[in-house]
Design an enzyme around this catalytic site. Sequence first.
Site, PDB file in Angstrom:
ATOM      1  N   ALA A   1       0.831  -1.192   0.000  1.00 36.73           N
ATOM      2  CA  ALA A   1       0.000   0.000   0.000  1.00 36.73           C
ATOM      3  C   ALA A   1       0.873   1.252   0.000  1.00 36.73           C
ATOM      4  O   ALA A   1       0.483   2.293  -0.512  1.00 36.73           O
ATOM      5  CB  ALA A   1      -0.902   0.000   1.216  1.00 36.73           C
ATOM      6  N   LYS A   2       2.043   1.119   0.587  1.00 37.53           N
ATOM      7  CA  LYS A   2       2.889   2.296   0.725  1.00 37.53           C
ATOM      8  C   LYS A   2       3.958   2.344  -0.355  1.00 37.53           C
ATOM      9  O   LYS A   2       4.710   3.292  -0.447  1.00 37.53           O
ATOM     10  CB  LYS A   2       3.556   2.270   2.101  1.00 37.53           C
ATOM     11  CG  LYS A   2       2.543   2.314   3.208  1.00 37.53           C
ATOM     12  CD  LYS A   2       3.168   2.679   4.516  1.00 37.53           C
ATOM     13  CE  LYS A   2       2.070   2.893   5.545  1.00 37.53           C
ATOM     14  NZ  LYS A   2       2.494   2.549   6.875  1.00 37.53           N
ATOM     15  N   ARG A   3       4.008   1.292  -1.122  1.00 36.93           N
ATOM     16  CA  ARG A   3       5.106   1.194  -2.067  1.00 36.93           C
ATOM     17  C   ARG A   3       4.807   2.033  -3.298  1.00 36.93           C
ATOM     18  O   ARG A   3       3.830   1.827  -3.996  1.00 36.93           O
ATOM     19  CB  ARG A   3       5.297  -0.269  -2.472  1.00 36.93           C
ATOM     20  CG  ARG A   3       6.444  -0.445  -3.415  1.00 36.93           C
ATOM     21  CD  ARG A   3       6.590  -1.919  -3.764  1.00 36.93           C
ATOM     22  NE  ARG A   3       7.520  -1.990  -4.872  1.00 36.93           N
ATOM     23  CZ  ARG A   3       7.345  -2.767  -5.912  1.00 36.93           C
ATOM     24  NH1 ARG A   3       6.293  -3.540  -5.994  1.00 36.93           N
ATOM     25  NH2 ARG A   3       8.221  -2.767  -6.877  1.00 36.93           N
TER      26      ARG A   3
END
Length: 284
Positions: A245-247
């Site tokens: 999700a943060k990548r």
Amino acid sequence: MIPGQGGIVTRFAPSPTGRLHLGHAASAIRAHDFAVTRGGRFLLRIEDIDGTRSRPEHVAAILADLAWLGLRWEGPVFQSQRLDLYAEALAKLDAMGLVYRCYCTRAAIAASLSAPHGPEAVYPGICRNRPRHEDTDAPHCWRLDVAKALARTGPLNWWDETAGTIACEAAAQGDVVLARKDAPSSYHLAVTVDDAAQGVTDVVRGIDLFAATHIHRLLQALLAVPTPRYRHHPLLTGPNGERLAKRHGAPTLAALREAGEDGRALADLLRAGRLPTGFSARNA
Ligand code: GLU
């Protein structure tokens, strides 16, 4: 169908605040297969209580992504259409004297915390003991008085597939928000009400929500609703170990779908515990 295991109900409950990625696919497939291979039901719930960040185009993409993966579901139900249920639950907790209005701004809370803190800092209880006659209609959220709530319920347990029986440690998160200035229910309240109302027996979701389950367990006890079994699973990570999700640049399911990739083949790869090159699974 495995004999005696009908009656299983699972759900996938995405927030339509962005496109789904491979981690969502893996989670949805787990929840789907857990129910369907046992003759149970798989529900889709769109968690769109955050009116400022939820978008109809993300809802449309979620439905298309899940169909592309070859999943079938019941629903969806939309949390934005169920606000009365959350208000009712909040009123019940209010009648029990377990919630209070909090007028604190983020800045006021930050200023009152002496040590350096992150976004997860525990609310220091500034509004907890304000007398009711001092309540106003100024913008406020509603917080659960967790210590008072735990005093009422006594010790609680919940069960996780990997971790086993867990003592409920809701106090560590402080007086969580149950309804907000800009949204009539928080995630914690809505998910507890809905899992109960929809008869969810097994919550299959990422391990990033493990800590939230302590709060959900407490709310279940207060609202006198059943406790599902929890099956928190590892999260998929990118090549450097960071959460998808943060990548930055992690491919969305929509991008793969639009590029003509085979969604059912991808689902089978994930089922076999194999991940597309460069991805791995970890316990957060
Ligand atoms: N709506 C939450 C999310 O998208 C998941 C809720 C849940 O599975 O309990 O992160």
